[in-house]
Design a protein around this motif. Structure first.
Motif, short mmCIF file in Angstrom:
data_model
loop_
_atom_site.label_atom_id
_atom_site.label_comp_id
_atom_site.label_asym_id
_atom_site.label_seq_id
_atom_site.Cartn_x
_atom_site.Cartn_y
_atom_site.Cartn_z
N GLU A 131 0.84 -1.21 0.00
CA GLU A 131 0.00 0.00 0.00
C GLU A 131 0.87 1.26 0.00
OE1 GLU A 131 -2.93 3.02 0.89
OE2 GLU A 131 -3.21 1.02 0.05
N ASP A 132 1.94 1.24 0.79
CA ASP A 132 2.81 2.40 0.91
C ASP A 132 3.53 2.69 -0.40
OD1 ASP A 132 1.93 2.34 3.53
OD2 ASP A 132 3.80 1.50 4.32
N MET A 133 3.99 1.63 -1.07
CA MET A 133 4.64 1.83 -2.37
C MET A 133 3.66 2.45 -3.36
SD MET A 133 7.16 -1.47 -2.84
CE MET A 133 5.87 -2.68 -2.61
N ALA A 134 2.43 1.96 -3.37
CA ALA A 134 1.41 2.51 -4.27
C ALA A 134 1.14 3.97 -3.93
CB ALA A 134 0.13 1.68 -4.20
N ALA A 135 1.06 4.28 -2.64
CA ALA A 135 0.80 5.67 -2.22
C ALA A 135 1.92 6.60 -2.69
CB ALA A 135 0.66 5.73 -0.70
N GLU A 136 3.15 6.15 -2.57
CA GLU A 136 4.28 6.99 -3.01
C GLU A 136 4.25 7.19 -4.52
OE1 GLU A 136 6.43 8.64 -1.02
OE2 GLU A 136 5.40 7.83 0.74
N GLU A 137 3.88 6.17 -5.27
CA GLU A 137 3.79 6.31 -6.72
C GLU A 137 2.66 7.25 -7.12
OE1 GLU A 137 5.83 4.60 -9.56
OE2 GLU A 137 6.86 5.37 -7.81
N LYS A 138 1.52 7.17 -6.41
CA LYS A 138 0.41 8.09 -6.71
C LYS A 138 0.81 9.53 -6.40
CE LYS A 138 -2.58 4.95 -4.80
NZ LYS A 138 -3.78 4.59 -4.04
N ALA A 139 1.51 9.73 -5.29
CA ALA A 139 1.95 11.09 -4.95
C ALA A 139 2.96 11.61 -5.98
CB ALA A 139 2.56 11.10 -3.55
N ARG A 140 3.87 10.73 -6.43
CA ARG A 140 4.84 11.13 -7.47
C ARG A 140 4.09 11.57 -8.72
NH1 ARG A 140 5.60 9.13 -11.88
NH2 ARG A 140 4.75 7.09 -11.32
N ALA A 141 3.12 10.78 -9.14
CA ALA A 141 2.36 11.11 -10.35
C ALA A 141 1.61 12.43 -10.18
CB ALA A 141 1.39 9.97 -10.68
N THR A 142 1.06 12.67 -9.00
CA THR A 142 0.35 13.93 -8.75
C THR A 142 1.31 15.11 -8.83
OG1 THR A 142 -1.29 12.79 -7.39
CG2 THR A 142 -1.14 15.18 -7.14
N TYR A 143 2.49 14.97 -8.22
CA TYR A 143 3.47 16.07 -8.32
C TYR A 143 3.85 16.33 -9.76
CZ TYR A 143 4.03 16.64 -3.31
OH TYR A 143 3.80 16.92 -1.99
N GLU A 144 4.00 15.29 -10.56
CA GLU A 144 4.34 15.49 -11.97
C GLU A 144 3.22 16.25 -12.70
OE1 GLU A 144 5.37 11.55 -13.31
OE2 GLU A 144 7.30 11.62 -12.27
N SER A 145 1.97 15.91 -12.36
CA SER A 145 0.84 16.64 -12.97
C SER A 145 0.85 18.10 -12.55
CB SER A 145 -0.48 15.98 -12.57
OG SER A 145 -0.56 14.68 -13.09
N LEU A 146 1.13 18.36 -11.28
CA LEU A 146 1.18 19.74 -10.79
C LEU A 146 2.29 20.53 -11.48
CD1 LEU A 146 0.56 19.10 -6.99
CD2 LEU A 146 -1.02 20.22 -8.58
N ILE A 147 3.43 19.89 -11.68
CA ILE A 147 4.54 20.55 -12.38
C ILE A 147 4.11 20.91 -13.81
CG2 ILE A 147 6.86 20.17 -13.34
CD1 ILE A 147 7.35 18.46 -10.70
N ASP A 148 3.37 20.00 -14.46
CA ASP A 148 2.88 20.27 -15.82
C ASP A 148 1.93 21.46 -15.87
OD1 ASP A 148 4.29 18.09 -16.78
OD2 ASP A 148 2.54 16.75 -16.81
N LEU A 149 1.26 21.79 -14.76
CA LEU A 149 0.25 22.84 -14.74
C LEU A 149 0.80 24.25 -14.46
CD1 LEU A 149 -2.55 20.93 -12.81
CD2 LEU A 149 -2.60 21.63 -15.23
#
Length: 192
Positions: A131-149
């Protein structure tokens, strides 16, 4: 025991307000893949880790996540600083203002308040680390989306820092996951 250091893990000095980015970035405070949920998830899961190594890792990362909460809140505050009520309305933040004024409050980007239901604690160290690995990957993906914005370098710097910490946390959880999986750790039972 926690020790508070009165500096952010990475400096945040955003010079121009951007209410739309504030509306998006708040998800990393109170959203399902946000820093508050990560900190609380790991602080709870540490109790069911089978050894001191696992307990220490979850405590260390949870503590760092609390520092990330502070960074995200600082970004929010700086992005909203000086906004008029008209600007808040235009950015879709009137409902936030109605309840919290200029205060920082944990929600996702749609205004849905933080809920402990967004994180899991099973008591099974292998399942929790997965679960923790998945959470870290979801947070990474969200930060990448925020950077794109955004194109604001004052905002991109802290977002890149936070994204990289998600990558490091994932690697640390993965190493412990592999170790526990190889040792056959599972949920302890009270059955004799």
């Amino acid at each position: 025991m926690f020790k508070y250091v009165k500096t952010l893990p990475y400096p945040v000095n955003i010079k121009k307000k951007d209410l739309k980015m504030a509306k998006y970035i708040v998800t990393q405070y109170g959203g399902p893949a946000g820093e508050l949920g990560a900190a609380l998830r790991y602080l709870n899961q540490r109790y069911s880790m089978p050894d001191e190594k696992g307990k220490a890792l979850l405590t260390d990362i949870a503590t760092e996540e609390l520092g990330h909460v502070e960074m995200v809140c600082t970004m929010l505050y700086q992005l909203l600083k000086g906004a008029t009520i008209e600007e808040l309305k235009e950015a879709g933040l009137a409902s936030h203002y109605a309840e919290h004024r200029y205060g920082v409050f944990p929600t996702d980007a749609n205004g849905v308040p933080f809920s402990a239901m967004t994180f899991a604690t099973t008591g099974d160290p292998v399942a929790d680390l997965c679960e923790d690995m998945a959470a870290e990957e979801k947070a990474r993906a969200t930060y990448e989306s925020l950077i794109d914005l955004t194109d604001d370098e004052d905002l991109i710097g802290p977002l890149l820092f936070l994204r990289q910490r998600e990558v490091v946390h994932y690697a640390r959880f993965k190493a412990l996951y592999d170790e526990y999986k190889a040792k056959g750790y599972k949920t302890p039972t009270n059955k004799n």
